[in-house]
Scaffold this active site. Sequence first.
Site, PDB file in Angstrom:
ATOM      1  NE  ARG A 258      -2.536   0.549   3.586  1.00 57.23           N
ATOM      2  CZ  ARG A 258      -1.888   1.107   4.614  1.00 57.23           C
ATOM      3  NH1 ARG A 258      -1.472   2.374   4.520  1.00 57.23           N
ATOM      4  NH2 ARG A 258      -1.643   0.430   5.711  1.00 57.23           N
TER       5      ARG A 258
ATOM      6  CE1 TYR B  64     -16.848  11.520 -16.408  1.00 58.33           C
ATOM      7  CE2 TYR B  64     -15.412  11.715 -14.494  1.00 58.33           C
ATOM      8  CZ  TYR B  64     -16.245  10.959 -15.292  1.00 58.33           C
ATOM      9  OH  TYR B  64     -16.472   9.641 -14.989  1.00 58.33           O
TER      10      TYR B  64
ATOM     11  CG  ASP C 194      -9.131  15.527 -15.993  1.00 64.16           C
ATOM     12  OD1 ASP C 194      -8.406  14.818 -16.719  1.00 64.16           O
ATOM     13  OD2 ASP C 194     -10.206  15.127 -15.515  1.00 64.16           O
TER      14      ASP C 194
ATOM     15  CE  LYS D  27     -12.180   7.332 -18.937  1.00 67.36           C
ATOM     16  NZ  LYS D  27     -11.981   7.342 -17.497  1.00 67.36           N
TER      17      LYS D  27
END
Length: 383
Positions: free
Chosen positions: A53, A106, A178, A203
Amino acid sequence: MTTPADDGFATRAIHVGQEPDATTGAVVVPIYQTSTFAQDVVGETRAGYDYSRAGNPTRTALELALASLERGRHGKAFASGMAAADAAIRAILRPGDHLIIPSDAYGGSFRLIDKIGVPWGLTYSAVPLADLDAVRAAVRPNTRLIWCETPTNPLLGIADIYELAAIARDADAKLLVDNTFASPYLQQPLALGADIVLHSTTKYVGGHSDVVGGALITANDELGEAFSFHAKSMGAVAGPFDSWLTLRGLKTLAVRMERHCDNAEQIVDLLESHSRVGTVYYPGLETHPGHDVAAGQMHRFGGMVSFRVVGGREEAVKICSRTRLFTLGESLGGVESLIEHPALMTHASVAGSSLEVPDDLIRLSVGIEDIDDLIADLSDALD
């Protein structure tokens, strides 16, 4: 093997953080599918890793490569783009702070800020970021962050990163960009003055619709430390296999983006000349209000295209259901072409708000298939 910082983009995508394995000579970074690491002495790790982690060698390789491609010093890989967005908000803002967001943001980002950030104590203003005077007017004494998308999703609006960075500095705020639609290949916001770059690596970075992930990149040491702390403390980090898949996709980003752009430009030509198509949204068009800004800050104009259809919502939905190669589905940036109806799909969360999108809008993620086949498929659906 070292990779100089001035090597080309594709070279860095393939080599930064990805030296051959010291033990076996493997040229591909291994998948370190482990939760914990042995320590020979209490409190002393062998290579700086104690628990996955907090850090994992496969994830580190991805983070180094992303930071290099965005010309940053610190990269953090998360379990999703929204996990990265949440970490950015928690690291930068505190209850009582104000942020500015795009008026066509978005839907997922809007939902995070409006439904989670506001109850936490944040306030926000949604303004058209291309209107710099409107952005300046929206700044308040407690504004701490300007949240930018360029191009925006799904209307492909363009914001001037350099000018927004100046506004943010004057307000003692940070500028987050972004960069998901553009990818690091087409646009590098840190070089234009931004403080943070956000990606949904699901993406274009991953590029094959087979992994979900996100990333934050910065050149600011304090922010880099804050992102690392939040990633470790909140735990929404990219796993080893997800990191490996994303890293594999990153290697071909340059060649894929060129094909995405080539195909998108020809799809735009088809749409511009079709009688059943109204407005076409693509920053590569000289008629696009943000074309000149995009030309100055982007290498090319991307693989995303949106358009409005004659006949309204009902006709838009029908067109989305008639394609054969353009798969009806959410997401974007994969090698395959996708088609969707934002008002009913990706942007349903902004319905009824000031960010509501037109219900006759269709969004295309133009893939890398043979362009003649894509043109034939879309032409059939329109006709």
